[in-house]
Motif scaffolding. Structure first.
Motif, mmCIF file in Angstrom:
data_model
loop_
_atom_site.group_PDB
_atom_site.id
_atom_site.type_symbol
_atom_site.label_atom_id
_atom_site.label_comp_id
_atom_site.label_asym_id
_atom_site.label_seq_id
_atom_site.Cartn_x
_atom_site.Cartn_y
_atom_site.Cartn_z
ATOM 1 N N VAL A 160 0.859 -1.187 0.000
ATOM 2 C CA VAL A 160 0.000 0.000 0.000
ATOM 3 C C VAL A 160 0.894 1.235 0.000
ATOM 4 C CG1 VAL A 160 -1.694 1.314 1.327
ATOM 5 C CG2 VAL A 160 -1.913 -1.170 1.115
ATOM 6 N N ARG A 161 0.683 2.101 -0.988
ATOM 7 C CA ARG A 161 1.511 3.295 -1.135
ATOM 8 C C ARG A 161 0.813 4.578 -0.708
ATOM 9 N NH1 ARG A 161 5.837 2.772 -4.790
ATOM 10 N NH2 ARG A 161 6.921 0.845 -4.229
ATOM 11 N N ASP A 162 -0.524 4.656 -0.884
ATOM 12 C CA ASP A 162 -1.239 5.901 -0.614
ATOM 13 C C ASP A 162 -2.601 5.593 -0.022
ATOM 14 O OD1 ASP A 162 0.570 7.923 -1.968
ATOM 15 O OD2 ASP A 162 0.106 6.615 -3.685
ATOM 16 N N VAL A 163 -3.036 6.494 0.858
ATOM 17 C CA VAL A 163 -4.440 6.540 1.254
ATOM 18 C C VAL A 163 -5.124 7.529 0.319
ATOM 19 C CG1 VAL A 163 -6.068 7.204 3.061
ATOM 20 C CG2 VAL A 163 -3.980 5.940 3.649
ATOM 21 N N VAL A 164 -6.188 7.066 -0.337
ATOM 22 C CA VAL A 164 -6.832 7.852 -1.386
ATOM 23 C C VAL A 164 -8.223 8.250 -0.910
ATOM 24 C CG1 VAL A 164 -7.508 7.910 -3.813
ATOM 25 C CG2 VAL A 164 -5.587 6.479 -3.090
ATOM 26 N N GLY A 165 -8.389 9.516 -0.554
ATOM 27 C CA GLY A 165 -9.700 9.974 -0.101
ATOM 28 C C GLY A 165 -10.127 9.249 1.154
ATOM 29 N N GLU A 166 -11.404 8.844 1.197
ATOM 30 C CA GLU A 166 -11.961 8.157 2.351
ATOM 31 C C GLU A 166 -12.054 6.656 2.079
ATOM 32 O OE1 GLU A 166 -15.716 9.750 3.458
ATOM 33 O OE2 GLU A 166 -15.023 11.836 3.514
ATOM 34 N N ARG A 167 -11.555 5.870 3.027
ATOM 35 C CA ARG A 167 -11.750 4.416 3.007
ATOM 36 C C ARG A 167 -11.233 3.755 1.733
ATOM 37 N NH1 ARG A 167 -16.060 7.024 5.197
ATOM 38 N NH2 ARG A 167 -16.622 6.409 7.326
ATOM 39 N N ALA A 168 -10.113 4.241 1.233
ATOM 40 C CA ALA A 168 -9.537 3.643 0.032
ATOM 41 C C ALA A 168 -8.028 3.784 0.061
ATOM 42 C CB ALA A 168 -10.102 4.296 -1.232
ATOM 43 N N VAL A 169 -7.333 2.810 -0.553
ATOM 44 C CA VAL A 169 -5.876 2.844 -0.651
ATOM 45 C C VAL A 169 -5.468 2.486 -2.076
ATOM 46 C CG1 VAL A 169 -5.498 2.265 1.782
ATOM 47 C CG2 VAL A 169 -5.651 0.423 0.079
ATOM 48 N N ARG A 170 -4.260 2.935 -2.446
ATOM 49 C CA ARG A 170 -3.682 2.587 -3.735
ATOM 50 C C ARG A 170 -2.422 1.779 -3.484
ATOM 51 N NH1 ARG A 170 -2.873 7.396 -5.683
ATOM 52 N NH2 ARG A 170 -4.879 7.539 -6.755
ATOM 53 N N ASP A 171 -2.262 0.670 -4.242
ATOM 54 C CA ASP A 171 -1.085 -0.158 -4.043
ATOM 55 C C ASP A 171 -0.023 0.138 -5.097
ATOM 56 O OD1 ASP A 171 -1.600 -1.633 -6.399
ATOM 57 O OD2 ASP A 171 -2.727 -3.184 -5.338
ATOM 58 N N ASP A 172 1.106 -0.562 -5.004
ATOM 59 C CA ASP A 172 2.231 -0.286 -5.898
ATOM 60 C C ASP A 172 2.043 -0.891 -7.282
ATOM 61 O OD1 ASP A 172 2.522 -2.905 -5.118
ATOM 62 O OD2 ASP A 172 4.613 -2.717 -4.490
ATOM 63 N N HIS A 173 0.904 -1.527 -7.531
ATOM 64 C CA HIS A 173 0.532 -1.946 -8.877
ATOM 65 C C HIS A 173 -0.380 -0.911 -9.544
ATOM 66 C CE1 HIS A 173 2.157 -5.685 -7.399
ATOM 67 N NE2 HIS A 173 1.857 -6.347 -8.503
ATOM 68 N N GLY A 174 -0.673 0.160 -8.816
ATOM 69 C CA GLY A 174 -1.547 1.196 -9.346
ATOM 70 C C GLY A 174 -3.027 0.940 -9.129
#
Length: 364
Positions: A160-174
Motif C-alpha cells: 500500500v503506497r497511498d491513502v486515497v480519499g476516504e476508506r480507500a488505498v492505492r497499491d504499488d501496482h496502481g
C-alpha cells in the motif's frame, strides 16, 4: 499476524475482507518469534486483561484451526537461589496471581511437570495460563481457514503506497481498493506511508536474536524461562526484584544485550531459544555469537545435558510503543482509515484481543 487476526474478526462478523500483504507471505515478527502465548509476565490492568482474553481466543481459534498448533503447555521460570526464589514467591502473592495460574514449585515438582529439566536449579514459578502456537505456520493456517469462508481475498506481493480519499488505498501496482474501513497493520514498517500519515508516531523498532535447535529427542512439556525474565517483564517488579538487582548482577553478556532466556519446543521437537533486545538504531546487520553462547550455557545447566545442534540463527525486528505500558497504538489517521501497530513483544500473544477491540470500536 495482527492483520490476519483483524481479518479473522471481520469474517466472523459477516464481512468481506481484502488483505493486502507486502510480500508473498508474512515474513516479519509474525513468523520470527517464540509462538508463546505469554500471560505470566504481563503488567496488571489492561495488559493482563488483554493477554487473558487473547489466551481465551487463541484456544478457541486453535480448536477450529488445528494447523496453528495451539498447545496449553504452561511455563516454568526456573530459579537458582533464595534471591530469585523470593521474586517468584512475591509473584504468587499478587492479587491477580490466580488469574495467571501462578504457583511456586520446588525442583522435584518442577521436574514432575517437565521431566526434561534434569539440571541444577532450586525451583520454578509455574504459570498455568501460558500456551504456545507454531509461529512459522500459524499465519498461513489462519489464511487458509479464511479463504475457505469465501469472503476473504488475499493479495500478496503488493504494498500500500497511498491513502486515497476516504476508506480507500492505492497499491504499488496502481490499483485502488475501496472498503467500508481500512485498517493498516504495518508491523515494524514505520517509514514511507506510515511516516506521512503520522510524522510523530510514538512507536519504536526493537531488534532481537534467536535460534532453533535440532530435535531434543524428548518432550519439553512446558515453556521455560530463567530468572532474567523477572528483570524484563513488568509483573515481577517490587521489593524482591529490587533486592535481586542490588545483590545479584546479570551475567555481563546478558546485561550488555538486555537478555533473558525463553525456550519453547516446536512441533518437530526442536527448541526455539532466545532472546536479546536492541533499541538503538541503526541496528547491526549481523548476528553476534556471545548471546548464543550465553543462552547455550544457561539451557545446558537447566536441562542437565548438551544442547542439540543449532540449525537456525536469525534476527527479527518488531514495533513497540515508546510508552511500553501501552498495549498497542491504535489511531484514526484519515476518514475510515485506522493504523494499528506497536504491540511490541506482545504481538503474538495479544493479537486476537487487540483485533477484537478494533472490531468493537469500529462497530463491526
Amino acid at each position: 499476524m495482527l492483520g490476519t487476526l483483524h481479518a479473522w474478526h471481520a469474517i466472523e462478523r459477516g464481512h468481506e475482507v481484502l488483505h493486502i500483504e507486502r510480500e508473498a507471505e508474512a515474513r516479519g515478527a509474525s513468523v520470527r518469534n517464540f509462538g508463546q502465548i505469554w500471560v505470566s509476565g504481563r503488567a496488571g490492568g489492561e495488559e493482563l486483561d488483554t493477554a487473558l482474553r487473547a489466551r481465551e481466543l487463541w484456544e478457541g481459534i486453535g480448536a477450529r484451526v488445528p494447523g496453528i498448533g495451539f498447545r496449553a503447555i504452561g511455563s516454568l521460570t526456573v530459579v537458582r537461589n533464595d534471591a530469585e526464589r523470593a521474586v517468584a514467591e512475591a509473584a504468587t502473592r499478587r492479587p491477580d496471581a490466580a488469574a495467571r495460574g501462578y504457583r511456586l514449585l520446588d525442583a522435584d515438582r518442577a521436574r514432575a511437570l517437565n521431566p526434561a529439566l534434569r539440571g541444577d536449579f532450586a525451583g520454578a514459578l509455574w504459570c498455568e495460563r501460558d500456551a504456545a502456537v507454531e509461529p512459522r505456520v500459524a499465519q498461513r493456517a489462519l489464511k487458509e481457514a479464511l479463504l475457505a469462508s469465501g469472503r476473504y481475498t488475499y493479495l500478496g506481493n503488493r504494498e500500500v503506497r497511498d491513502v486515497v480519499g476516504e476508506r480507500a488505498v492505492r497499491d504499488d501496482h496502481g490499483a485502488t481498493h475501496h472498503g467500508d474501513a481500512v485498517v493498516l497493520c504495518t508491523g515494524a514498517w514505520l517509514g514511507g506511508l506510515v511516516r506521512e500519515l503520522v510524522p510523530d508516531l510514538p512507536v519504536r523498532r526493537v531488534r532481537l536474536q534467536m535460534m532453533q535447535t535440532d530435535p531434543l529427542g524428548e518432550a519439553l512439556t512446558t515453556s521455560v524461562a530463567d530468572a532474567d525474565s523477572f528483570r524484563y517483564y513488568p509483573a515481577y517488579r517490587g521489593d524482591a526484584l529490587d533486592a535481586l538487582n542490588a545483590g545479584q548482577a546479570q551475567a555481563p553478556t546478558a546485561a550488555a544485550h538486555r537478555m533473558q532466556l525463553l525456550m519453547v519446543q516446536r512441533a518437530d521437537g526442536g527448541l526455539t531459544i532466545g532472546d536479546t533486545h536492541e533499541y538503538e538504531t541503526p541496528f547491526a546487520f549481523d548476528t553476534v555469537e556471545e548471546p548464543y553462547e550465553h543462552l547455550t550455557g544457561v539451557v545446558e545447566v537447566i536441562l542437565g545435558r548438551p544442547l542439540p545442534r543449532i540449525r537456525h540463527r536469525w534476527a527479527g525486528v518488531y514495533a513497540q510503543c515508546t510508552d511500553t505500558s501501552r498495549v498497542v497504538h491504535r489511531q484514526q489517521v484519515r476518514d475510515g482509515v485506522w493504523l494499528v501497530t506497536g504491540p511490541g513483544g506482545r504481538g503474538m500473544t495479544c493479537s486476537p484481543a487487540i483485533a477484537e477491540t478494533t472490531a468493537n470500536e469500529l462497530g463491526w
